[in-house]
Design a protein around this motif. Sequence first.
Motif, mmCIF file in Angstrom:
data_model
loop_
_atom_site.group_PDB
_atom_site.id
_atom_site.type_symbol
_atom_site.label_atom_id
_atom_site.label_comp_id
_atom_site.label_asym_id
_atom_site.label_seq_id
_atom_site.Cartn_x
_atom_site.Cartn_y
_atom_site.Cartn_z
ATOM 1 N N PRO A 43 47.686 88.853 63.947
ATOM 2 C CA PRO A 43 47.405 88.106 62.782
ATOM 3 C C PRO A 43 48.459 88.485 61.747
ATOM 4 N N VAL A 44 48.885 87.462 61.092
ATOM 5 C CA VAL A 44 49.977 87.584 60.263
ATOM 6 C C VAL A 44 49.178 87.103 58.757
ATOM 7 N N GLY A 45 48.221 86.593 58.898
ATOM 8 C CA GLY A 45 47.508 86.015 57.615
ATOM 9 C C GLY A 45 47.037 87.261 56.688
ATOM 10 N N GLU A 46 47.000 86.936 55.622
ATOM 11 C CA GLU A 46 46.179 87.636 54.625
ATOM 12 C C GLU A 46 44.808 87.495 54.172
ATOM 13 N N LEU A 47 43.885 88.460 54.008
ATOM 14 C CA LEU A 47 42.566 88.160 53.817
ATOM 15 C C LEU A 47 42.295 88.241 52.296
ATOM 16 N N LYS A 48 41.851 87.305 51.429
ATOM 17 C CA LYS A 48 41.606 87.480 50.143
ATOM 18 C C LYS A 48 40.303 86.551 49.806
ATOM 19 N N LYS A 49 39.539 87.382 49.432
ATOM 20 C CA LYS A 49 38.117 86.917 48.923
ATOM 21 C C LYS A 49 37.447 86.492 49.876
ATOM 22 N N GLY A 50 37.437 87.132 51.044
ATOM 23 C CA GLY A 50 36.744 86.337 52.448
ATOM 24 C C GLY A 50 37.270 85.501 53.213
ATOM 25 N N LYS A 51 38.865 84.795 52.636
ATOM 26 C CA LYS A 51 39.175 83.869 53.167
ATOM 27 C C LYS A 51 40.606 84.186 53.404
ATOM 28 N N THR A 52 40.945 83.689 54.870
ATOM 29 C CA THR A 52 42.135 84.171 55.436
ATOM 30 C C THR A 52 43.251 83.280 54.748
ATOM 31 N N ILE A 53 44.353 83.716 54.181
ATOM 32 C CA ILE A 53 45.390 82.825 53.542
ATOM 33 C C ILE A 53 46.679 83.063 54.629
ATOM 34 N N PRO A 54 47.061 82.042 55.247
ATOM 35 C CA PRO A 54 48.368 82.010 56.219
ATOM 36 C C PRO A 54 49.386 82.626 55.578
ATOM 37 N N PHE A 55 50.375 83.127 56.200
ATOM 38 C CA PHE A 55 51.633 83.531 55.947
ATOM 39 C C PHE A 55 52.857 82.593 56.118
ATOM 40 N N GLU A 56 53.367 82.272 55.036
ATOM 41 C CA GLU A 56 54.349 81.193 55.275
ATOM 42 C C GLU A 56 55.941 81.708 56.060
ATOM 43 N N LYS A 57 56.027 80.991 56.991
ATOM 44 C CA LYS A 57 57.369 81.154 57.805
ATOM 45 C C LYS A 57 58.157 80.023 57.946
ATOM 46 N N LEU A 58 59.400 79.979 58.246
ATOM 47 C CA LEU A 58 60.209 78.838 58.488
ATOM 48 C C LEU A 58 59.940 78.537 59.881
ATOM 49 N N VAL A 59 59.771 77.096 60.149
ATOM 50 C CA VAL A 59 59.266 76.597 61.542
ATOM 51 C C VAL A 59 60.140 75.218 61.688
ATOM 52 N N THR A 60 60.309 74.925 63.065
ATOM 53 C CA THR A 60 60.844 73.513 63.220
ATOM 54 C C THR A 60 59.797 72.391 62.735
ATOM 55 N N ALA A 61 60.625 71.176 62.453
ATOM 56 C CA ALA A 61 60.066 70.290 61.861
ATOM 57 C C ALA A 61 60.688 69.052 62.197
ATOM 58 N N ILE A 62 60.140 68.413 63.702
ATOM 59 C CA ILE A 62 60.698 67.374 64.489
ATOM 60 C C ILE A 62 59.948 65.899 64.221
ATOM 61 N N GLY A 63 59.194 65.914 62.999
ATOM 62 C CA GLY A 63 58.528 64.738 62.750
ATOM 63 C C GLY A 63 57.654 64.938 61.554
ATOM 64 N N LYS A 64 56.685 63.931 61.327
ATOM 65 C CA LYS A 64 55.629 64.047 60.295
ATOM 66 C C LYS A 64 54.348 64.921 60.918
ATOM 67 N N GLN A 65 54.461 65.135 62.192
ATOM 68 C CA GLN A 65 53.334 66.151 62.632
ATOM 69 C C GLN A 65 53.603 67.822 62.049
ATOM 70 N N ALA A 66 54.478 67.849 61.581
ATOM 71 C CA ALA A 66 54.810 69.128 61.078
ATOM 72 C C ALA A 66 53.877 69.460 59.713
ATOM 73 N N MET A 67 53.422 68.606 59.100
ATOM 74 C CA MET A 67 52.612 68.589 58.150
ATOM 75 C C MET A 67 51.067 67.973 58.331
ATOM 76 N N LYS A 68 50.946 66.769 59.246
ATOM 77 C CA LYS A 68 49.955 66.177 59.544
ATOM 78 C C LYS A 68 49.763 65.613 61.091
ATOM 79 N N HIS A 69 48.994 65.969 61.683
ATOM 80 C CA HIS A 69 48.780 65.500 63.114
ATOM 81 C C HIS A 69 48.058 64.232 62.955
ATOM 82 N N THR A 70 48.327 63.359 64.279
ATOM 83 C CA THR A 70 47.531 62.018 64.190
ATOM 84 C C THR A 70 46.415 62.285 65.036
ATOM 85 N N ASN A 71 45.563 61.522 65.367
ATOM 86 C CA ASN A 71 44.429 61.546 66.354
ATOM 87 C C ASN A 71 44.625 61.576 67.611
#
Length: 580
Positions: A43-71
């Motif tokens: 796990p690489v997220g950080e726990l703050k006030k009972g909620k896990t905050i993801p750790f930002e990393k550089l990843v590939t972006a091949i399209g709009k799904q990098a921010m939002k998936h369709t159904n």
Amino acid sequence: MILQALNRYYERSDHLPREGWIRRGVDYVIVLNLNGKCINMEPVGELKKGKTIPFEKLVTAIGKQAMKHTNSGKDANLLWDNASFVFGTGNKGKVKLASFIDTLKNWLGKVDDPGVNAIKGFCQHLQKQPQTAIELIEHFNFQEDFDKRDPVLIFQLMDDVEGIHLRPNVRAAYEAALIAAQSGSSLRGSCLVTGQINVPLAPNESVIKGVWGGHTAGCNIVSFNARAFESYGKRKRNGENAPIGVQASFAYTTALNHLLSSTQRIQVGDASTVFWAEELHDLEHALPDLFDDPPKDDPGRNIRAVEALYSAIHTGKFTEGGLDTRFHVLGLAPNAGRISIRFWETATALELGRRIKQHFDDSEIIHADYEPRYLSLFRLLVGVALLNKSDNIPPNLGGEVIRAILEGLPYPATLLNQAVMRCRAEQKVTYARAAAIKASLNRQIRFRKSSEKEFLPMLDLENTNPGYRLGRLFAALEKTQEGANPGRNATIRDRYYGAASSTPSAVFSTLLRLSKHHLAKLSPGLAITREKLIGEIMNGFDPNNFPPRVLSLADQARFALGYYHQREALFPQPESKDKE
């Protein structure tokens, strides 16, 4: 203009991901051996006030799904994704896992790299034995977290330090495939942002996240959700209605997403405001301290920021950046699935600094020692809201106020109305309300080029406006009553303020008659002092029109300001509790 400025900001920023890459929050790293067997889940997220905050990393972006998936479940990312795509769990799990494998083959099918081969072996094994995914999650004791959400996963070889998607061979192959995909695009044209001709056009804009009140999955600035909004003969959602190059689209959306998640953003009411300069500049970092409420562990931060701004304007020199550097301010607000542009202002750093300084000059007013010297914009707005709660700030008021400040315009009428209404409703003129009233009245006087004198921060003995004088008189009568009846909880303010500030003729005759009884109870010296003050104020009225029958809203504001000024002049100032 807005998109061009964002594109230029992206080009000058060396910390933003390049085209084809994006920074995303990552929750877990799946560590594989060369045979594609999972040997650990970190796990690489950080726990703050009972909620896990993801750790930002550089990843590939091949399209709009990098921010939002369709159904559909058929738009997997490359070398990383949510657990439902990587493990094939949950709704449409088989379809998502198959999409993840197909994406890997389509982009990197010809790449012979140990990391890519390990991911292929791992995912193909999951296709054959789906229960392995559940066993892995249970084995590493992450079942509870995976039941609550769909975390983001990346891969890493056991002997590597970075993820597989950042291995040199993989990265080079991916970027080459990205260039080939763009050059082979069937949709080409002229980019409206850069002016380039015959370049690949972006079929859709990447989603914008971080606008307060917007859709959690993200919204768009450039979008068309119905054929009625499209140009004649242009096909739906393929980039022809608003032709923007792939590179420019990626640049401005990446820049805006970064600004919305950085310290170069302030939230005022429902307006998410971001700001940036054409070069590194003091104001990029100073604006949040100028307008936001200071943190509890550093209550003097905004005071130092305002003083630094005054010093820069006075000396004509910023610590970093020039006076003529172009500065941009963009106000955004949610509008269903799209984003509305609330305001857009471009000015030099000197012009913008002078407008902000003018705001603090306009709102400056006498106050108690323990109160802050400069009111943050948040405190100013909360001060005119019902019950002094931020949730009760009127819609659009925050955005309109900050727009007035940054563009040097009169404050919205709602600000003055709210301040006067709260004074009447609560029979109390507070520091924030008096500051809002003074600032609003002075800007009205200035922009209307009225002959009326602007209001001073402290008591103005020469101001003959009937509303202002009546407010002073009311404060003097209240102080006289308090001196005659020490320890009394309620004063004439609690009973008569509303009527005195709106229909003076209904109450002032009674109040002046009562003051004679109050003066008789005072010591001779104090009685003379109070009687002289009341007489001096009364001399400023027209005998033929006293007391006035009604006061307009503007005069009710002057009444409140006169009352506040006279009260601060009469009442002793309490000592500061923390002078250090």
